[in-house]
Design an enzyme around this catalytic site. Structure first.
Site, PDB file in Angstrom:
ATOM      1  N   GLU B 244       0.851  -1.371   0.245  1.00  0.00           N
ATOM      2  CA  GLU B 244      -0.119   0.246  -0.112  1.00  0.00           C
ATOM      3  C   GLU B 244       0.659   0.890  -0.091  1.00  0.00           C
ATOM      4  O   GLU B 244       0.303   2.034   0.175  1.00  0.00           O
ATOM      5  CB  GLU B 244      -0.972   0.151   1.316  1.00  0.00           C
ATOM      6  CG  GLU B 244      -2.105   1.129   0.983  1.00  0.00           C
ATOM      7  CD  GLU B 244      -2.890   1.332   2.031  1.00  0.00           C
ATOM      8  OE1 GLU B 244      -4.017   0.884   1.839  1.00  0.00           O
ATOM      9  OE2 GLU B 244      -2.947   1.415   3.375  1.00  0.00           O
ATOM     10  N   ARG B 270      -3.015  34.232 -15.251  1.00  0.00           N
ATOM     11  CA  ARG B 270      -3.424  35.902 -14.162  1.00  0.00           C
ATOM     12  C   ARG B 270      -2.505  36.940 -14.288  1.00  0.00           C
ATOM     13  O   ARG B 270      -1.303  36.844 -14.050  1.00  0.00           O
ATOM     14  CB  ARG B 270      -3.596  34.615 -12.761  1.00  0.00           C
ATOM     15  CG  ARG B 270      -3.865  35.674 -11.504  1.00  0.00           C
ATOM     16  CD  ARG B 270      -5.019  36.367 -11.715  1.00  0.00           C
ATOM     17  NE  ARG B 270      -5.286  36.841 -10.258  1.00  0.00           N
ATOM     18  CZ  ARG B 270      -6.801  37.899 -10.112  1.00  0.00           C
ATOM     19  NH1 ARG B 270      -7.639  38.050 -11.145  1.00  0.00           N
ATOM     20  NH2 ARG B 270      -6.644  38.246  -9.166  1.00  0.00           N
ATOM     21  N   GLN B 281       9.055  36.298  -8.384  1.00  0.00           N
ATOM     22  CA  GLN B 281       9.200  35.597  -7.468  1.00  0.00           C
ATOM     23  C   GLN B 281       8.430  34.885  -6.467  1.00  0.00           C
ATOM     24  O   GLN B 281       8.795  33.712  -6.202  1.00  0.00           O
ATOM     25  CB  GLN B 281      10.577  35.543  -7.269  1.00  0.00           C
ATOM     26  CG  GLN B 281      11.771  35.804  -8.776  1.00  0.00           C
ATOM     27  CD  GLN B 281      13.033  36.362  -8.009  1.00  0.00           C
ATOM     28  OE1 GLN B 281      13.377  36.491  -6.844  1.00  0.00           O
ATOM     29  NE2 GLN B 281      14.183  35.859  -8.301  1.00  0.00           N
TER      30      GLN B 281
END
Lengths: 82, 381
Positions: B244, B270, B281
Site C-alpha cells: 500500500e 492571471r 518570484q
C-alpha cells in the site's frame, strides 16, 4: 561460532535495546518483549544476510521465532534445503 | 536502477489518463459535497482493468509488474480528480486482494480474486481498533477456535470501503500470550453470523471513500477462511501495508503533476500589476518547489518499485516514500491554494478539496510519525 551463538550476538547487537542482555536458549523472546513487531523484520534481515537464506513471509510464525532454539532449528532447516 | 519505461508501459499510463479524464470526473464536486461513493465508477475502473493490474490473468487480472502498475496508477491519479475513489480502490487492491493473492489457499484465491478484480465484489480491511491505531499490533479482537470455526469478538474502526464492502480481511489474536505473534488474518464475508458494519464515519476529506466501524460479536468464521497460518498476521499485515505504501502514492504523483500544470497555467494567465503573476518570484518560487517535490517524489517511488521488483521487499524505502510523498503532497496543495489566492480557497477551483484529501495521506498506512519511527529503528536508533 555455532548458529545459536551468532543469533544471540545478532539479537544483542542489532535487535535488543539492552546491548548487555543475556538470553537463555529457551527464553520466550516474544513474551519478554525482546523481539517486537518491528524487531522481527530486522531479525529476518539479519538472518538473510548472515546465512544467505530467504525467509518467506509465511514462515514468520511463533514456531520459528519464539526462542533462540526455535530460530536455530528454523535456520538449520533452511540451510539444509539450500 | 533502470528508469527507462517501455512504449507499452507508457501507452498503458496514457490510456489510464484518457480513461480517467473521460469517465471519472463527472460531478466530482457534488459527489464530494454529498460524500457519495460511486459503485458505477468502481465498476468502470474494474472494466478498464485497474483492480486487476498486478494479479495474474487466471484470476481476472493483467499480471503486470509493480513498476507498470505504478505507472498506470500515476496516470489514473493525473486524470482522475476524485482522490477518494482512487484511495478506495487502492485500499482494496493492496490490503485485500494482495494478501489473498500472496497468502491465500487456491480455494480462497479462486473464490475471491476474480470477483474483486471484476468489480463484482468490494473488499475492505479491518486492522485499526478504537484503542489501537499506531500501536496496531496491540489489537484486542480475539479469535477462538471452536470445531471447524473460529469465533471472533472485537471492534474495528476506520475501515475504508466498509459500508459498501462484501468481504473483509480481519486481524484478530488467537493466542494473546504470544503477543503480536498471536495475530492471525481472516477472510470475513459480510453475511457471516455475528458480523455487522456501523454507521458511516464523516471525515474531513476523501469523502467519496466511505468508512465505518466493524463489529464482530461471536462472529463465526470457517477455519477455511483463515488467511495463512495462525500467528502469521503480522507478516501478512506488513506485506500488505508495504504494498500500500508503495502503490497508493503513485496516484498522488499523478495528482501532483496535474496540480503543477494547473498552477503554471494560472500563473501565466492571471495578471496583477500589469504582468502575469508567474513573473513574481514569490509565485514562481512556489511553483519551482512544487516541481522539485514532484521530481524527487518520482525518484523515491520508482526506487521502491525497482527494489520490490528485484527483492520483493523494500521496508525502509517504502517508509521513506510514504513519509516524503505524503508531506510533499500537503505542502504542494498549500502552495497551489496560495498561488491561486482567494480563488484557491473556493470549492469551484477544486484545490481546497485536494488539500483536505492530502491531509489524510500523512495519516493512512501509518502516520508520518510512525514512518519516522520505522526508519529510525531500521537505522539502528
Amino acid at each position: 561460532m555455532a548458529i545459536i551463538d551468532d543469533l544471540e550476538d545478532c539479537i544483542r547487537k542489532e535487535i535488543s535495546t539492552d546491548k548487555n542482555i543475556d538470553i537463555e536458549k529457551d527464553e520466550d523472546l516474544i513474551g519478554l518483549g525482546i523481539i517486537d513487531s518491528l524487531a522481527i523484520m530486522k531479525l529476518v534481515d539479519c538472518l538473510e544476510r548472515m546465512y544467505g537464506i530467504k525467509v518467506l513471509d509465511e514462515e514468520i510464525v511463533p514456531e520459528n521465532f519464539q526462542t533462540l532454539n526455535s530460530i536455530d532449528e528454523y535456520v538449520k532447516s533452511k540451510l539444509s534445503k539450500k | 536502477m533502470e528508469l527507462e519505461f517501455s512504449e507499452e508501459q507508457l501507452e498503458l499510463k496514457k490510456g489510464a489518463v484518457g480513461f480517467a479524464q473521460k469517465e471519472l470526473n463527472e460531478k466530482v464536486i457534488q459527489r464530494d459535497k454529498d460524500a457519495v461513493f460511486s459503485r458505477e465508477l468502481w465498476r468502470k475502473c474494474a472494466e478498464f482493468g485497474i483492480q486487476g493490474l498486478p494479479f495474474p490473468e487466471e484470476f481476472g487480472g493483467s499480471g503486470v509488474d509493480i513498476l507498470t502498475t505504478m505507472l498506470a496508477m500515476e496516470g489514473l491519479g493525473y486524470g482522475c480528480k476524485d482522490s477518494g475513489l482512487l484511495f478506495a480502490i487502492n485500499g482494496q487492491m493492496w490490503t485485500v486482494q494482495m494478501p489473498i493473492f500472496t497468502f491465500g489457499s487456491d480455494d480462497q484465491k479462486n473464490t475471491y480474486l476474480p470477483k474483486l478484480c471484476s468489480g463484482e465484489m468490494i473488499g475492505a480491511h479491518g486492522m485499526t481498533e478504537p484503542e489501537s491505531g499506531s500501536d496496531a499490533f496491540s489489537l484486542q479482537t480475539s479469535a477462538k477456535l471452536d470445531g471447524d470455526h473460529y469465533i471472533l469478538n472485537g471492534t474495528k474502526t476506520f475501515s475504508t470501503n466498509a459500508p459498501v464492502a462484501d468481504v473483509f480481511i480481519i486481524f484478530a489474536n488467537v493466542a494473546p500470550q504470544n503477543g503480536f505473534m498471536g495475530i492471525t488474518a481472516f477472510i470475513v464475508e459480510k453475511k457471516f453470523p455475528g458480523f455487522s458494519v456501523g454507521k458511516e464515519i464523516s471525515k474531513m476529506g476523501l469523502k467519496t471513500a466511505p468508512m465505518a466501524e466493524l463489529f464482530l460479536e461471536d462472529c463465526k468464521v470457517p477455519v477455511a477462511n483463515r488467511l495463512g497460518r495462525e500467528g502469521n498476521g503480522v507478516a501478512i499485515f506488513d506485506n500488505a501495508i508495504e504494498w500500500e505504501r508503495s502503490c497508493i502514492l503513485a496516484t498522488l504523483l499523478g495528482a501532483m503533476e496535474r496540480q503543477l500544470e494547473t498552477c503554471i497555467r494560472y500563473a501565466n494567465e492571471r495578471r496583477q500589476f500589469n504582468q502575469s503573476i508567474g513573473k513574481f518570484q514569490s509565485i514562481s518560487n512556489k511553483i519551482v518547489d512544487m516541481k522539485v517535490r514532484l521530481e524527487t517524489s518520482k525518484l523515491i517511488l520508482y526506487k521502491v518499485g525497482c527494489l520490490k521488483k528485484a527483492h520483493g521487499k523494500a521496508t525502509m524505502d517504502a517508509a521513506i516514500a510514504k513519509l516524503y510523498l505524503s508531506e510533499a503532497w500537503v505542502k504542494s496543495c498549500l502552495d497551489a491554494i496560495q498561488i491561486h489566492g482567494g480563488y484557491g480557497y473556493t470549492t469551484e477551483f477544486e484545490l481546497e478539496r485536494d488539500l483536505r484529501d492530502s491531509v489524510a495521506s500523512t495519516l493512512y498506512s501509518g502516520t508520518s510519525e510512525i514512518q519516522r519511527n520505522i526508519i529510525a529503528r531500521l537505522l539502528g536508533l
